[in-house]
Design an enzyme around this catalytic site. Sequence first.
Site: not given
Length: 427
Positions: A234-236
């Site tokens: 996950f890349e916020v």
Amino acid sequence: MTVSEPAILITEVWDTVRFQELPPLPLVRHGQVEAWVRRLLEKAPGLFQGEVVGHSVEGRALHHVWFGSGPRHVLLWSQMHGDEPTATTALFELFEYIRCYREHPRVEALRSELTVHALPMLNPDGAERFQRVNAQGIDINRDALRLQTPEGRTLKALRDRLQPCLGFNLHNQDWRTAVEKTRKPASISLLAPAFDEARSDNAGRVLAKKVCAVIRDALEPLIPGQIGRYSDAFEVRAFGDNIGRWGTPTVLIETGPWPTADHDEAQRRLNFVALVSALEAVASGKAEEADVGRYESIPLNESKGLLRLVVKGAQVFGEAGDAFTADLGVAASPAVRERAGQAVAVMAGEIAELGDLRVFGAFETVEAEGLTAVPLPPGALKEGDTVPLPPRKDCTVRVGHPAELMLLRPDGRPEMWRVERIIRFDR
């Protein structure tokens, strides 16, 4: 493996609608996009609709084009990184397919089941400079939370207005990207991005995975072993991950390295086949029937696992000491350079690796046992010429140097060497 009938049909259709006499893709600019939009709306006003939905930092119009009357909305956007141009042209070739084949049952079914929206060239200021970031110097794809870019705000607002059931985030990836273990080029990579740190699944993300499986099945006969999968960490800050969190699952398509000089056409064709296959599967409901395992089993990408050229077993002079045996690896990718006041597309390369390079894939391998690799001096040397070995200070080969080399073999005469091979990429 034989090519499936759907892939053959779609590929043959692309041959009838593909754009002819294009500039190299890195040179497709905002003005070209505006011309394509005008042409589309003039030639098929009842079929396509369009609006200016926002503007870039420097005031270039961001165009929203759509077709279809179906209850389910799909949103595609391309070139949020200015130096990733392939899908922008492929989107307009998709539109041309819809225009030219509007009465074909396949197109009629697509138009009746879906409303397809596109925002091509989201970063026209970056495209003008052939750079990743926008005119502010911000990576739009890392601006989903702060929304400091007008381009990012435009994409977010359009998604919020449309509430699409699926999004397609269209990119190009590093030309050094390989498919893990096989070392083949990752010519297309796919991802159904996570929407949280736990990489949870919901109905939307499962649909995105199934659509990726459909794309894999459409492309694999055309590029066997050349499809990779991105890590789903996950890349916020990223749009794909956050659009999923906001309620629209996304499919990431990354176009990667291609081994031949006709890479622009080959990459556009792959994008066209992928998009038509995916949209048709969503429209018909076949995407829901796809095997998620076909997505999960796509091999992961291997970052920096591919080289354009490997020179194996040459004698090389480093910054100090005597010559030693090493492999030389050249990395190359499309770039834009100024030549005589004009922008031109080139294949720019540099020495990227030095040493034992047996773990890398390569488009081309040169066996150089018994040869000495030195930088190519200025002048009009050609293969077959005989030259003295340059002074020691001019023999140094280093990572980061331009990929301009000559491979020399002792001529038999004292201190004279024959030029066996010249390697030259643009700087």
